[in-house]
Design a protein around this motif. Structure first.
Motif, short mmCIF file in Angstrom:
data_model
loop_
_atom_site.label_atom_id
_atom_site.label_comp_id
_atom_site.label_asym_id
_atom_site.label_seq_id
_atom_site.Cartn_x
_atom_site.Cartn_y
_atom_site.Cartn_z
N ASN A 33 0.84 -1.18 0.06
CA ASN A 33 -0.06 0.19 0.00
C ASN A 33 0.90 1.28 -0.04
O ASN A 33 0.50 2.41 -0.29
N LYS A 34 2.05 0.93 0.07
CA LYS A 34 3.06 2.15 0.08
C LYS A 34 3.82 2.28 -1.21
O LYS A 34 4.50 3.25 -1.44
N GLY A 35 3.31 1.62 -2.14
CA GLY A 35 3.68 1.52 -3.62
C GLY A 35 4.97 1.16 -3.97
O GLY A 35 5.76 1.29 -5.07
N ARG A 36 5.48 -0.10 -3.31
CA ARG A 36 6.67 -0.71 -3.54
C ARG A 36 6.45 -2.16 -3.98
O ARG A 36 5.11 -2.71 -3.69
N ILE A 37 7.09 -2.86 -4.63
CA ILE A 37 7.19 -4.05 -5.36
C ILE A 37 8.26 -4.84 -4.68
O ILE A 37 9.32 -4.47 -4.72
N LYS A 38 7.93 -6.18 -4.26
CA LYS A 38 8.99 -7.12 -3.72
C LYS A 38 8.54 -8.39 -4.66
O LYS A 38 7.74 -8.76 -5.07
N MET A 39 9.82 -9.27 -4.39
CA MET A 39 9.91 -10.71 -5.18
C MET A 39 10.23 -11.70 -4.22
O MET A 39 11.39 -11.26 -3.59
N LYS A 40 9.57 -12.81 -3.88
CA LYS A 40 10.28 -13.92 -3.22
C LYS A 40 11.17 -14.44 -3.80
O LYS A 40 11.07 -14.92 -5.22
N THR A 41 12.45 -14.76 -3.21
CA THR A 41 13.62 -15.49 -3.81
C THR A 41 13.98 -16.70 -3.21
O THR A 41 14.46 -17.53 -4.25
N SER A 42 13.66 -17.01 -1.98
CA SER A 42 13.97 -18.36 -1.23
C SER A 42 13.29 -18.22 0.08
O SER A 42 12.72 -17.50 0.53
N VAL A 43 13.32 -19.75 0.58
CA VAL A 43 12.82 -19.89 1.89
C VAL A 43 13.81 -20.62 2.65
O VAL A 43 14.56 -21.36 2.19
N GLN A 44 14.23 -19.99 3.78
CA GLN A 44 15.33 -20.52 4.60
C GLN A 44 14.79 -20.57 5.96
O GLN A 44 14.22 -19.56 6.63
N GLU A 45 14.74 -21.83 6.66
CA GLU A 45 14.25 -21.97 7.99
C GLU A 45 12.74 -21.60 8.21
O GLU A 45 12.50 -21.10 9.12
N GLY A 46 12.01 -21.81 6.95
CA GLY A 46 10.64 -21.72 7.01
C GLY A 46 10.20 -20.22 6.95
O GLY A 46 9.16 -19.83 6.91
N LYS A 47 11.28 -19.46 6.59
CA LYS A 47 11.05 -18.02 6.49
C LYS A 47 11.21 -17.57 4.95
O LYS A 47 12.22 -17.85 4.40
N HIS A 48 10.30 -16.69 4.48
CA HIS A 48 10.60 -16.31 3.21
C HIS A 48 11.51 -15.13 2.97
O HIS A 48 11.44 -14.33 3.92
N ASN A 49 12.36 -15.21 2.03
CA ASN A 49 13.23 -14.07 1.88
C ASN A 49 12.66 -12.99 0.47
O ASN A 49 12.24 -13.70 -0.55
N PHE A 50 12.97 -11.88 0.62
CA PHE A 50 12.24 -10.96 -0.59
C PHE A 50 13.31 -9.86 -0.89
O PHE A 50 14.07 -9.65 -0.11
N ILE A 51 13.28 -9.50 -2.03
CA ILE A 51 14.24 -8.61 -2.53
C ILE A 51 13.44 -7.50 -3.45
O ILE A 51 12.19 -7.73 -3.81
N SER A 52 13.75 -6.22 -3.29
CA SER A 52 12.86 -5.02 -4.25
C SER A 52 13.00 -5.29 -5.60
O SER A 52 14.09 -5.89 -6.09
N VAL A 53 11.90 -5.06 -6.27
CA VAL A 53 12.00 -5.20 -7.58
C VAL A 53 12.34 -3.58 -8.02
O VAL A 53 11.60 -2.81 -7.77
N LYS A 54 13.42 -3.61 -9.07
CA LYS A 54 13.82 -2.37 -9.47
C LYS A 54 12.76 -1.92 -10.49
O LYS A 54 12.56 -2.40 -11.58
N PRO A 55 12.41 -0.37 -10.46
CA PRO A 55 11.43 -0.08 -11.63
C PRO A 55 12.28 0.13 -12.83
O PRO A 55 13.37 0.32 -12.82
#
Length: 163
Positions: free
Chosen positions: A55-77
């Motif tokens: 809702n703040k206008g940002r986009i992220k992408m799921k990259t991997s799962v480690q120890e049951g937790k998802h990791n995300f990175i920013s998507v460059k516009p």
């Protein structure tokens, strides 16, 4: 989520394609995403829960799962078109689509029946400010809008109905 015969889900398969292939042209930068206070995230429809919009206008992408937790990175516009921010999203292997971030925010946080017939209004006139509070659906082209940033308002050249 349904497991495939090789033991992985469609979401996991797409995640691996993005992260294992250095040639993937996804306009992404490896910056971990840290949530902003009051930020909510929703999965972008049709992306197998790989891409998320906030809702703040940002986009992220799921990259991997480690120890049951998802990791995300920013998507460059991508480069802004007429001042509006775009991103490139991979929906299925080999199928990319360019989307305006402001429309994604409204489609996920303020859905309406037929958004294709509507335009996005940036209340403050700054088309790079894609936070939900700054966006509004309107039924008139942004070319018909006059911004008065000095006075904090807008005016329409034509009659319009705000949604």
């Amino acid at each position: 989520m349904k497991k495939r015969s090789n033991g992985i889900t469609q979401s996991e398969k797409l995640t691996r394609e993005f992260t294992d292939n250095p040639q993937t042209d996804n306009s992404q930068i490896p910056i971990p995403v840290v949530d902003i206070e009051g930020e909510e995230w929703k999965a972008i429809l049709g992306t197998a829960d790989i891409y998320f919009v906030s809702n703040k206008g940002r986009i992220k992408m799921k990259t991997s799962v480690q120890e049951g937790k998802h990791n995300f990175i920013s998507v460059k516009p991508l480069e802004a078109i007429e001042g509006r921010i775009m991103i490139k999203i991979k929906y299925t292997p080999g199928l990319y689509e360019k989307k305006f971030v402001d429309r994604l925010v409204l489609e996920h946080f303020y859905p309406i029946i037929s958004p294709k017939d509507m335009f996005v209004l940036h209340k403050d006139g700054d088309q790079t400010n894609c936070s939900r509070e700054n966006l509004k659906w309107i039924n008139v082209s942004p070319d018909e809008i006059i911004y008065y940033p000095k006075y904090g308002g807008i005016s329409f050249k034509a009659k319009t109905k705000a949604v």
